[in-house]
Design a protein around this motif. Structure first.
Motif, PDB file in Angstrom:
ATOM      1  N   PRO A  41       0.802  -1.231   0.000  1.00 28.66           N
ATOM      2  CA  PRO A  41       0.000   0.000   0.000  1.00 28.66           C
ATOM      3  C   PRO A  41       0.831   1.276   0.000  1.00 28.66           C
ATOM      4  O   PRO A  41       0.420   2.281  -0.593  1.00 28.66           O
ATOM      5  CB  PRO A  41      -0.832  -0.131   1.276  1.00 28.66           C
ATOM      6  CG  PRO A  41      -0.912  -1.594   1.540  1.00 28.66           C
ATOM      7  CD  PRO A  41       0.407  -2.141   1.094  1.00 28.66           C
ATOM      8  N   SER A  58       0.408   4.038  -2.794  1.00 26.65           N
ATOM      9  CA  SER A  58      -0.067   5.372  -2.409  1.00 26.65           C
ATOM     10  C   SER A  58       0.798   6.453  -3.031  1.00 26.65           C
ATOM     11  O   SER A  58       0.289   7.445  -3.562  1.00 26.65           O
ATOM     12  CB  SER A  58      -0.056   5.513  -0.882  1.00 26.65           C
ATOM     13  OG  SER A  58      -0.946   4.607  -0.273  1.00 26.65           O
ATOM     14  N   ASP A  83     -17.793   0.825  -2.332  1.00 33.88           N
ATOM     15  CA  ASP A  83     -16.468   0.248  -2.125  1.00 33.88           C
ATOM     16  C   ASP A  83     -16.580  -1.238  -1.784  1.00 33.88           C
ATOM     17  O   ASP A  83     -15.874  -2.090  -2.348  1.00 33.88           O
ATOM     18  CB  ASP A  83     -15.773   1.019  -1.002  1.00 33.88           C
ATOM     19  CG  ASP A  83     -14.337   0.558  -0.779  1.00 33.88           C
ATOM     20  OD1 ASP A  83     -13.708   0.072  -1.739  1.00 33.88           O
ATOM     21  OD2 ASP A  83     -13.837   0.703   0.345  1.00 33.88           O
ATOM     22  N   CYS A 117      -9.444  -7.237  -0.096  1.00 35.38           N
ATOM     23  CA  CYS A 117      -8.451  -6.205   0.252  1.00 35.38           C
ATOM     24  C   CYS A 117      -8.507  -5.034  -0.727  1.00 35.38           C
ATOM     25  O   CYS A 117      -7.952  -3.968  -0.462  1.00 35.38           O
ATOM     26  CB  CYS A 117      -7.039  -6.790   0.291  1.00 35.38           C
ATOM     27  SG  CYS A 117      -6.268  -7.096  -1.306  1.00 35.38           S
ATOM     28  N   ILE A 150      -9.420  -1.423   0.355  1.00 33.85           N
ATOM     29  CA  ILE A 150      -8.489  -0.358   0.727  1.00 33.85           C
ATOM     30  C   ILE A 150      -7.819   0.247  -0.509  1.00 33.85           C
ATOM     31  O   ILE A 150      -7.291   1.354  -0.447  1.00 33.85           O
ATOM     32  CB  ILE A 150      -7.411  -0.863   1.710  1.00 33.85           C
ATOM     33  CG1 ILE A 150      -6.448  -1.823   1.019  1.00 33.85           C
ATOM     34  CG2 ILE A 150      -8.035  -1.481   2.946  1.00 33.85           C
ATOM     35  CD1 ILE A 150      -5.209  -2.119   1.835  1.00 33.85           C
ATOM     36  N   ILE A 168      -7.263   4.348  -1.653  1.00 29.05           N
ATOM     37  CA  ILE A 168      -5.903   4.784  -1.960  1.00 29.05           C
ATOM     38  C   ILE A 168      -5.871   5.475  -3.311  1.00 29.05           C
ATOM     39  O   ILE A 168      -5.225   6.521  -3.486  1.00 29.05           O
ATOM     40  CB  ILE A 168      -4.932   3.583  -1.946  1.00 29.05           C
ATOM     41  CG1 ILE A 168      -4.704   3.095  -0.517  1.00 29.05           C
ATOM     42  CG2 ILE A 168      -3.587   3.972  -2.571  1.00 29.05           C
ATOM     43  CD1 ILE A 168      -3.860   1.842  -0.424  1.00 29.05           C
TER      44      ILE A 168
END
Length: 332
Positions: free
Chosen positions: A218, A222, A291, A309, A312, A316
């Protein structure tokens, strides 16, 4: 002079570069040159390319002292003498019919329109990390990739920009199209928009697959999204007419939680009532529901519950892009 030159921009790609070049050497179209432009790698990338070039005269190593990908692609374009040029990144590989698919499509469609390029579709490598594969699935959805070159399609379609595309080199020369070397992100969007302004069409082929390794965690992803948002803002400042409403959605997503916290504070301190708080809360609840729906749909698609997952990954994408867009728009 070859039929097609493939420009491969690299920097510290020792982990992937052999597979990348091998996939190009194995193309069904053999009349090619592979121009690898190295951006001052600190690993063994240039040595690996040099070793391959010793055994294949079609492979050539060039140096990119400015290091950025846009300057590397200009170096490759200037060194090319082919009828067509295409490009690839060092952390990608392609199927053996990749060039043939792009080339045949170009020849077919160029008779009926003013065609500038035929681009590829992103695909996730089989040996990519699970997080990388989930990123790919997320960006191919409407929620994660709307308005970008990442979204998937079942047919050849016109697009605003293309990735890993095939161009007729004479078109680029005649229209004086080159990469803007001040663009460290969205350089392809800028390059392709110059062709669109000149009246050309861009196509994307669903079966011209480029297998691209994604960020593995992540934090890296990001940073990539922030950089992309910043690049998109710089591109918008350069070409204000290219701004569409959907480019601002991630920016709204970024600012909305700030508004939510302000309203929550006003509720707790008694300045507003519960009805106003619920009204302001509705969009964030809708976002969470969407989402979750997309996350579960990806999990079902890949037949692995770990696909959730992606719940998330979407924030991001939206928050990272929004932060980057604001940063790039305010930067002088």
């Amino acid at each position: 002079m070859s039929l097609i030159d493939i420009i491969v921009g690299v920097k510290n790609e020792e982990k992937y570069i052999r597979r990348c070049i091998r996939s190009l050497q194995d193309q069904t179209i053999k009349d090619i040159h592979i121009l690898v432009v190295d951006g001052v790698s600190s690993d063994k990338t240039p040595q690996i390319v040099s070793e391959i070039a010793e055994n294949d005269s079609r492979v050539r190593l060039l140096e990119n002292p400015l290091e950025v990908i846009s300057s590397g692609r200009n170096i490759g374009l200037n060194a090319s003498g082919a009828e067509y040029v295409a490009y690839l990144d060092g952390h990608c590989y392609v199927d053996e019919d990749w060039l043939e698919t792009l080339y045949n499509t170009f020849k077919t469609y160029s008779h009926g329109c003013k065609l500038a390029a035929v681009g590829s579709t992103y695909s996730s490598p089989q040996d990519d990390s699970f997080f990388g594969k989930t990123i790919a699935h997320s960006l191919q959805t409407f929620f994660g990739g709307f308005g970008t070159a990442y979204t998937s399609s079942e047919k050849i379609i016109p697009v605003e920009t293309v990735a890993f595309a095939l161009y007729r080199r004479s078109t680029l020369l005649n229209e004086h199209v080159a990469y803007d070397e001040t663009m460290t992100q969205c350089e392809d969007t800028d390059f392709n928009y110059q062709l669109i302004k000149a009246g050309y069409l861009l196509l994307k082929h669903p079966r011209a697959l480029v297998h691209q390794y994604r960020r593995s965690n992540p934090q890296q992803f990001s940073r990539q999204m922030v950089n992309y948002g910043e690049g998109r803002a710089r591109f918008t400042r350069k070409y204000p007419e290219t701004l569409h409403w959907y480019h601002l959605i991630p920016l709204i997503v970024f600012f909305y939680p700030i508004l939510f916290l302000i309203v929550l504070f006003l509720l707790v301190t008694g300045f507003i009532g519960l009805n106003i708080f619920l009204l302001v809360s509705a969009p964030i609840l809708i976002y969470i529901v969407i989402d979750l729906i997309y996350a579960f749909s990806i999990s079902i698609k890949i037949n692995n519950w770990k696909g959730v997952c992606s719940m998330i990954i979407f924030p991001i994408v939206h928050f990272g892009y929004g932060i980057g867009f604001l940063k790039g728009f305010l930067k002088r």
